[in-house]
Design an enzyme around this catalytic site. Structure first.
Site, PDB file in Angstrom:
ATOM      1  CB  SER A 118       4.204  -5.027  12.803  1.00 25.91           C
ATOM      2  OG  SER A 118       5.554  -5.299  12.640  1.00 25.91           O
TER       3      SER A 118
ATOM      4  CG  HIS B 243       5.947  -9.814  10.980  1.00 28.96           C
ATOM      5  ND1 HIS B 243       5.973  -9.455  12.307  1.00 28.96           N
ATOM      6  CD2 HIS B 243       5.821  -8.651  10.289  1.00 28.96           C
ATOM      7  CE1 HIS B 243       5.883  -8.142  12.410  1.00 28.96           C
ATOM      8  NE2 HIS B 243       5.780  -7.622  11.202  1.00 28.96           N
TER       9      HIS B 243
HETATM   10  C1  GCU Z   1      10.181  -4.088  10.413  1.00 22.18           C
HETATM   11  C2  GCU Z   1      10.684  -3.528  11.714  1.00 22.18           C
HETATM   12  C3  GCU Z   1       9.832  -3.973  12.897  1.00 22.18           C
HETATM   13  C4  GCU Z   1       8.385  -3.690  12.620  1.00 22.18           C
HETATM   14  C5  GCU Z   1       7.982  -4.288  11.297  1.00 22.18           C
HETATM   15  C6  GCU Z   1       6.541  -3.983  10.859  1.00 22.18           C
HETATM   16  O1  GCU Z   1      10.374  -5.462  10.376  1.00 22.18           O
HETATM   17  O2  GCU Z   1      12.030  -3.909  11.865  1.00 22.18           O
HETATM   18  O3  GCU Z   1      10.220  -3.306  14.075  1.00 22.18           O
HETATM   19  O4  GCU Z   1       7.587  -4.156  13.674  1.00 22.18           O
HETATM   20  O5  GCU Z   1       8.815  -3.792  10.274  1.00 22.18           O
HETATM   21  O6  GCU Z   1       5.988  -2.956  11.226  1.00 22.18           O
HETATM   22  O7  GCU Z   1       6.006  -4.791  10.091  1.00 22.18           O
END
Ligand code: GCU
Length: 412
Positions: A250, A392
């Site tokens: 992420s 995610h």
């Molecule tokens: C949020 C953010 C993302 C990021 C994520 C993370 O969702 O909007 O851009 O990648 O956090 O780091 O888990």
């Protein structure tokens, strides 16, 4: 409340493929002056520096030179970690000549090894002690990092081992890899504090109180920190510094790609669910957009990036060029099918559109043009890709693919 959320986010994210606008991507092989790049030498000498500079100036921001007095100290070393399977070390990397500001690298190295080992290296979210339930890992206790709507909690509020599903330490050790990590808050705590409490102020010029519009945001600071760690790896004879894969999930996946771009000593980069500002193409405006990320995380990118909120077509680069900056080194892009916020298809397409640069080197980039089925990794080329079942996260399945991919390039 719902209205407020809508106002804050600007608008609902688009998850409808038919509403993805048509767009023209900047061509990685056409110079800003219109010249066409046809050889790998032209790429290395002219086009790569040009693209790197565009990303520095308009997206992540320029980082300072690493200090000449960067120095290291082994804080702990235990040869009997993990039931004697591994050596655990903790190393302080001091950012200036004083011993005041530092990050702590935690690493595990397989005891069964013939010489120096290849290494997976990446940031963690909640502190070194959260990656594995090992009572001897020093708890990360750095500066305040408010999370989840601003409540202030310190990394020592997180439990030992609580992130271990994301860190298959034993599996990596059994496969002959070392693993190293740093708590990102050691480099720059992840919140918008006007750049007062991370590494930024250590490098302000006289009178400077915040980074200039083209200077480093938080993602660039993290990448800079990872690059400092590479200076240490080069001094550690247990580690083969020519075989270090920088990885991240992420926001740390965005960071891993930028790290591989600014520091070509990293032999491989792995992006897991990195999405907007990572592997996903900004011009698709699917899921998280430039405008949303700039609002939610105003400290991540440089100030210049804000001018591209709802203005993606004016961006001088797009994220396939970030993938291309890895060439000719291997790079892996991982997506999760339910993680629509990160735009799996946009992540895949970056690999497709970076491929011509790999071909200049006589290499296969991503050897397919259409997204593969879910749970059908493509690891034949120098750009690896999978989209897995689920949401995610970074899990054992992701890691199994990274190891297969790394085995091809880092075990030679
Ligand atoms: C949020 C953010 C993302 C990021 C994520 C993370 O969702 O909007 O851009 O990648 O956090 O780091 O888990």
């Amino acid at each position: 409340f719902f209205l407020q959320v809508l106002l804050f986010w600007g608008q609902e994210p688009n998850y409808d493929e038919s509403k993805v606008p048509s767009f023209i991507l900047p061509d990685p092989l056409i110079m800003e002056n219109g010249e066409i790049v046809t050889t790998k030498e032209e790429w290395i000498e002219k086009r790569r520096p040009e693209i790197l500079n565009l990303f520095e100036t308009y997206v992540y921001g320029k980082s300072p030179e690493k200090p000449a007095n960067l120095h290291f100290e082994v804080l702990s070393e235990d040869h009997y970690a993990l039931s004697n399977m591994a050596t655990r070390k903790e190393i302080a990397v001091y950012f200036t000549e004083s011993d005041e500001h530092y990050m702590t690298i935690l690493m595990y190295i397989p005891n069964k090894r013939n010489g120096a080992v290849p290494l997976f290296f990446g940031l963690n979210f909640k502190g070194n002690h959260t990656i594995y339930d090992d009572p001897d890992i020093t708890e990360s206790v750095t500066r305040m990092e408010p999370r989840d709507g601003g409540s202030e909690i310190r990394p020592n509020a997180f439990k030992r081992g609580e992130a271990s599903s994301r860190w298959p330490v034993e599996m990596l050790i059994a496969n002959g890899y070392g693993l190293a990590t740093v708590y990102r808050g050691d480099i720059d705590p992840d919140y918008d504090d006007g750049f007062q409490n991370g590494v930024h102020p250590l490098f302000y010029k006289d009178g400077q109180t915040k980074p200039k519009a083209d200077e480093w945001g938080t993602l660039a600071a993290w990448a800079w920190g990872l690059s400092c760690a590479m200076d240490y790896f080069e001094t550690d004879e247990d580690i083969d510094a020519s075989k270090v894969a920088v990885f991240g999930h992420s926001r740390h996946g965005k960071t891993a790609l930028w790290t591989g771009a600014i520091d070509q000593r990293f032999a491989m980069a792995i992006s897991n669910d990195s999405g907007c500002g990572g592997a996903a193409l900004s011009r698709r405006k699917y899921g998280e957009t430039v405008s949303k990320i700039n609002k939610l995380f105003p400290h991540w990118f440089c100030e210049n990036f804000k001018q591209y909120s709802d203005n993606e077509d004016k961006l001088p680069v797009d994220q396939h060029q970030l993938i291309a900056l890895m060439a000719p080194r291997p790079v892996y892009i991982a997506s999760a099918i339910e993680d629509r916020w990160a735009d799996p298809k946009g992540e895949f397409l970056s690999g497709v559109f970076a491929t011509p640069v790999y071909e200049l080197f006589g290499q296969d980039g991503l050897p397919i043009k259409d997204m593969p089925d879910v749970d059908s990794p493509v690891i034949d080329g120098y750009i690896g890709y999978h989209v897995r079942t689920g949401d995610h996260d970074i899990n054992l399945y992701d890691w199994q693919q990274f190891v297969k991919f790394a085995d091809k390039y880092l075990k030679k």
